[in-house]
Design a protein around this motif. Sequence first.
Motif, PDB file in Angstrom:
ATOM      1  N   LEU A   1      55.260  -7.231 -27.774  1.00 28.69           N
ATOM      2  CA  LEU A   1      53.862  -6.917 -28.225  1.00 28.69           C
ATOM      3  C   LEU A   1      52.776  -8.054 -28.788  1.00 28.69           C
ATOM      4  CD1 LEU A   1      54.743  -3.413 -29.630  1.00 28.69           C
ATOM      5  CD2 LEU A   1      53.639  -3.618 -27.672  1.00 28.69           C
ATOM      6  N   TYR A   2      53.066  -8.524 -29.859  1.00 32.80           N
ATOM      7  CA  TYR A   2      52.578  -9.663 -30.188  1.00 32.80           C
ATOM      8  C   TYR A   2      52.275 -10.565 -29.011  1.00 32.80           C
ATOM      9  CZ  TYR A   2      53.205  -8.676 -35.048  1.00 32.80           C
ATOM     10  OH  TYR A   2      53.020  -8.326 -36.360  1.00 32.80           O
ATOM     11  N   SER A   3      52.993 -11.100 -28.020  1.00 30.76           N
ATOM     12  CA  SER A   3      52.547 -11.622 -26.939  1.00 30.76           C
ATOM     13  C   SER A   3      51.443 -11.068 -26.217  1.00 30.76           C
ATOM     14  CB  SER A   3      53.905 -11.919 -26.135  1.00 30.76           C
ATOM     15  OG  SER A   3      55.060 -12.717 -26.912  1.00 30.76           O
ATOM     16  N   CYS A   4      51.663  -9.833 -25.801  1.00 33.10           N
ATOM     17  CA  CYS A   4      50.528  -9.013 -25.148  1.00 33.10           C
ATOM     18  C   CYS A   4      49.307  -9.166 -25.915  1.00 33.10           C
ATOM     19  CB  CYS A   4      50.993  -7.775 -24.952  1.00 33.10           C
ATOM     20  SG  CYS A   4      52.392  -7.332 -23.711  1.00 33.10           S
ATOM     21  N   PHE A   5      49.469  -8.986 -26.942  1.00 30.40           N
ATOM     22  CA  PHE A   5      48.247  -9.121 -27.944  1.00 30.40           C
ATOM     23  C   PHE A   5      47.681 -10.726 -27.882  1.00 30.40           C
ATOM     24  CE2 PHE A   5      46.240 -10.336 -32.130  1.00 30.40           C
ATOM     25  CZ  PHE A   5      45.286  -9.538 -32.313  1.00 30.40           C
ATOM     26  N   GLY A   6      48.353 -11.547 -27.965  1.00 35.56           N
ATOM     27  CA  GLY A   6      47.801 -12.883 -27.796  1.00 35.56           C
ATOM     28  C   GLY A   6      47.290 -13.113 -26.355  1.00 35.56           C
ATOM     29  N   LEU A   7      47.957 -12.812 -25.284  1.00 41.02           N
ATOM     30  CA  LEU A   7      47.357 -12.871 -23.983  1.00 41.02           C
ATOM     31  C   LEU A   7      46.089 -12.285 -23.617  1.00 41.02           C
ATOM     32  CD1 LEU A   7      48.162 -13.672 -21.050  1.00 41.02           C
ATOM     33  CD2 LEU A   7      48.949 -11.614 -20.424  1.00 41.02           C
ATOM     34  N   ILE A   8      45.811 -10.928 -24.598  1.00 39.04           N
ATOM     35  CA  ILE A   8      44.452 -10.289 -24.194  1.00 39.04           C
ATOM     36  C   ILE A   8      43.300 -10.974 -25.061  1.00 39.04           C
ATOM     37  CG2 ILE A   8      43.262  -8.337 -24.893  1.00 39.04           C
ATOM     38  CD1 ILE A   8      46.012  -6.800 -24.452  1.00 39.04           C
ATOM     39  N   ILE A   9      43.703 -11.461 -26.368  1.00 40.06           N
ATOM     40  CA  ILE A   9      42.901 -11.877 -27.328  1.00 40.06           C
ATOM     41  C   ILE A   9      42.553 -13.644 -26.728  1.00 40.06           C
ATOM     42  CG2 ILE A   9      42.269 -12.794 -29.541  1.00 40.06           C
ATOM     43  CD1 ILE A   9      42.118  -9.686 -29.289  1.00 40.06           C
ATOM     44  N   ARG A  10      43.345 -14.296 -26.169  1.00 38.21           N
ATOM     45  CA  ARG A  10      43.191 -15.604 -25.919  1.00 38.21           C
ATOM     46  C   ARG A  10      42.099 -15.769 -24.898  1.00 38.21           C
ATOM     47  NH1 ARG A  10      47.182 -19.237 -22.438  1.00 38.21           N
ATOM     48  NH2 ARG A  10      46.421 -17.672 -20.806  1.00 38.21           N
TER      49      ARG A  10
END
Length: 362
Positions: free
Chosen positions: A230-239
């Motif tokens: 979930l943290y990785s998905c969050f990072g992909l979206i925000i980046r």
Amino acid sequence: MHENPRIFVSSYTLRKCSKTVDFIHFRRYNTNGNRVIFFQYFIRFLKLYESIGEYKMREKIENFIAMSGATLLIAVGTYFFKFPNNFTFGGITGLAVLIAKTGLISAADFSFVANMSLLILGAVILGKKFVAKTAYCSVLLSVALSLFERIFPMNQPFTNQPMLEVMFAIALPALGSAILFNIGSSSGGTDIIAMILKKFTSVDIGRALVCSDVAITVAGFFIFDVKTGLYSCFGLIIRSFLVDSFIESLNLSKYFNVVCSNPEPICDYIVHSLGRGATICEAHGAFTGEQRYIIFTALNRQQAIKLRNFIKANDPSSFILISNTSEIIGKGFHSKTFSVLCMLCTLPQICYNNISNQNKEE
């Protein structure tokens, strides 16, 4: 009567500061075969080439510093915040996190091997021009990650706050990538794959890269755990949003509409104190019916603050509209190199016209 002047262009070299600078030497031959050297044009060309050389050298140094700083930002964010938390968003480094889980090779070493392999492949397929633009950042990133691993071994995250860590893992590489994109460079990795695919296929490169990033990120759910995924998905979206925001911030300028009764002091300040241009249009107030003037100008952020303070102090009755813009194309906002090259391209025609006029007068 002299025959029509003929322009002969011969190439010479000037050695200055151990650099070879080519310049063009114009000569004119008359009917007697005597050579007449036009020193004024020679000096103009020399000055133009010197200004181009000095600007290019300064620009290269600035780009080198920017590329180095941006690449180190990416390396710091990736090694100290991304790798220890097993965040899998983002191309080669995300894949490196997955490969490191197998225990065969560390994430930093895999990034080094993958980036060097892609760099060699890109050099073979895409040529020297590709190497000149991409090699330095790719090599520096790979070497920095390997050095960090040996100098600062990370067995666990800095803190027990994964949200704080993911923000740094996103923000630092996003800022570095924005700086590189802004000066026409990149850190290699999946960008090299995109360039190769673009050359030989009609595949939608943007969609392919997004799909690969999503696949690597989703794999984090299965290789690690749901929380890390979930943290990785969050990072992909925000980046993706952060990179665009940083690029716009780097190029941000201010567009002014100033409605006033007396435009002369404001325009004088814009032209002579700020070194910018302005356009004045006549207008009429819809409510009062009085005659007004509208001043249009575009400034950088520092100049915008100065102009706003000047207007407030000297003409407080003026009405000011200030807009943000990151896309300004025109005189004063494009590259100085382009301006000098334009002058250089037009100068031979000016020389020829002047010579023709002198010949007619004779």
